[in-house]
Design an enzyme around this catalytic site. Structure first.
Site, PDB file in Angstrom:
ATOM      1  N   LEU A 109       0.827  -1.202   0.000  1.00 38.87           N
ATOM      2  CA  LEU A 109       0.000   0.000   0.000  1.00 38.87           C
ATOM      3  C   LEU A 109       0.863   1.254   0.000  1.00 38.87           C
ATOM      4  CD1 LEU A 109      -2.763  -1.084   2.546  1.00 38.87           C
ATOM      5  CD2 LEU A 109      -2.852  -1.105   0.050  1.00 38.87           C
ATOM      6  N   CYS A 110       0.243   2.356  -0.370  1.00 34.68           N
ATOM      7  CA  CYS A 110       0.862   3.666  -0.414  1.00 34.68           C
ATOM      8  C   CYS A 110       1.547   3.953   0.921  1.00 34.68           C
ATOM      9  CB  CYS A 110      -0.227   4.708  -0.677  1.00 34.68           C
ATOM     10  SG  CYS A 110       0.336   6.397  -0.695  1.00 34.68           S
ATOM     11  N   PRO A 111       2.743   4.441   0.897  1.00 32.10           N
ATOM     12  CA  PRO A 111       3.556   4.916  -0.223  1.00 32.10           C
ATOM     13  C   PRO A 111       4.597   3.902  -0.694  1.00 32.10           C
ATOM     14  CG  PRO A 111       4.538   5.726   1.778  1.00 32.10           C
ATOM     15  CD  PRO A 111       3.327   4.888   2.179  1.00 32.10           C
TER      16      PRO A 111
END
Length: 75
Positions: free
Chosen positions: A13-15
């Site tokens: 997942l981000c980042p």
């Protein structure tokens, strides 16, 4: 299109997909192409923004088997 190196950031997942791409691109020669595979929905915004801000060129983006595929040329 051919690429020089690949990162499979599936499930991250981000980042993390962008951070992994940034780290790998630093170690690559200028003009080399990185193929990034990501499943994070935010990658469709994060990857183009990262390329724009860092000077790298987003050569292509595509979707394949539920994942986003990006080809990034190192600045």
């Amino acid at each position: 299109m051919e690429w020089d190196q690949e990162i499979d950031a599936t499930g991250l997942l981000c980042p993390l997909p962008v951070l992994k791409a940034r780290k790998r691109l630093i170690g690559m020669a200028p003009g080399a192409v990185l193929r990034l595979i990501a499943t994070d929905p935010a990658a469709v915004i994060d990857v183009p923004h990262f390329c724009n801000e860092s000077g790298h060129v987003l050569l292509a983006s595509d979707e394949q088997d539920g994942a986003q595929i990006y080809l990034i040329r190192r600045a």
